[in-house]
Design a protein around this motif. Sequence first.
Motif, short mmCIF file in Angstrom:
data_model
loop_
_atom_site.label_atom_id
_atom_site.label_comp_id
_atom_site.label_asym_id
_atom_site.label_seq_id
_atom_site.Cartn_x
_atom_site.Cartn_y
_atom_site.Cartn_z
N THR A 122 -42.60 39.75 17.62
CA THR A 122 -43.57 40.31 16.68
C THR A 122 -44.20 41.59 17.24
N THR A 125 -41.64 44.39 17.13
CA THR A 125 -41.41 44.81 15.75
C THR A 125 -42.57 45.66 15.24
N HIS A 131 -37.72 46.18 11.70
CA HIS A 131 -37.77 44.77 11.30
C HIS A 131 -36.41 44.09 11.32
N ALA A 139 -38.34 38.44 11.35
CA ALA A 139 -39.31 37.57 10.66
C ALA A 139 -38.82 36.13 10.65
#
Length: 174
Positions: A122, A125, A131, A139
Amino acid sequence: MSDVTSGGGRERDRDEEGRARSARPRDGLGRPLPYGAEGVERQPEGVPRSPDETVVEAQALLDAGRPFHAHEVFEDAWKSGPDAERGLWRALAQLAVGLTHAARGNVTGGARLLRRGASGVTAWTEATGRHLPYGIDTAALTTWATTLAAEVEGAGTPVDAAAHAPRLRDGEGR
């Protein structure tokens, strides 16, 4: 591998460069087995791979229930890749080690490493704005890791590494 006597009189396994490295065979979760036992083939260290080759090889190892070995593939990318990507590869290595510990029955360590790896993915990113680096669904991967960490803590028992392997890329794997 060669043997070298240490100061304490014990023989130590050494690699070709003289660094300490155990020659003991290992099982599929990377645990050392007695000398002479049948183990799984070890991942060679320091292999340069493209990011795509890294993802494909790591996914195959994860699918085979060998997350410890997938960690070594990610570690090669972490140590040899561009500085801007080291955080991503280090976080992926932590996820693989977290799954390794969860499969070995180390509930606390497994959950901690899964969450640390998810946080690392995370953070990387968010810092880069990327992403889907190399098609990796960051994700979905962080959701997988945090969900598995909670499951591991809730059950308190080892998980099947192959059955709980993440999908690095949407639609790939199994």
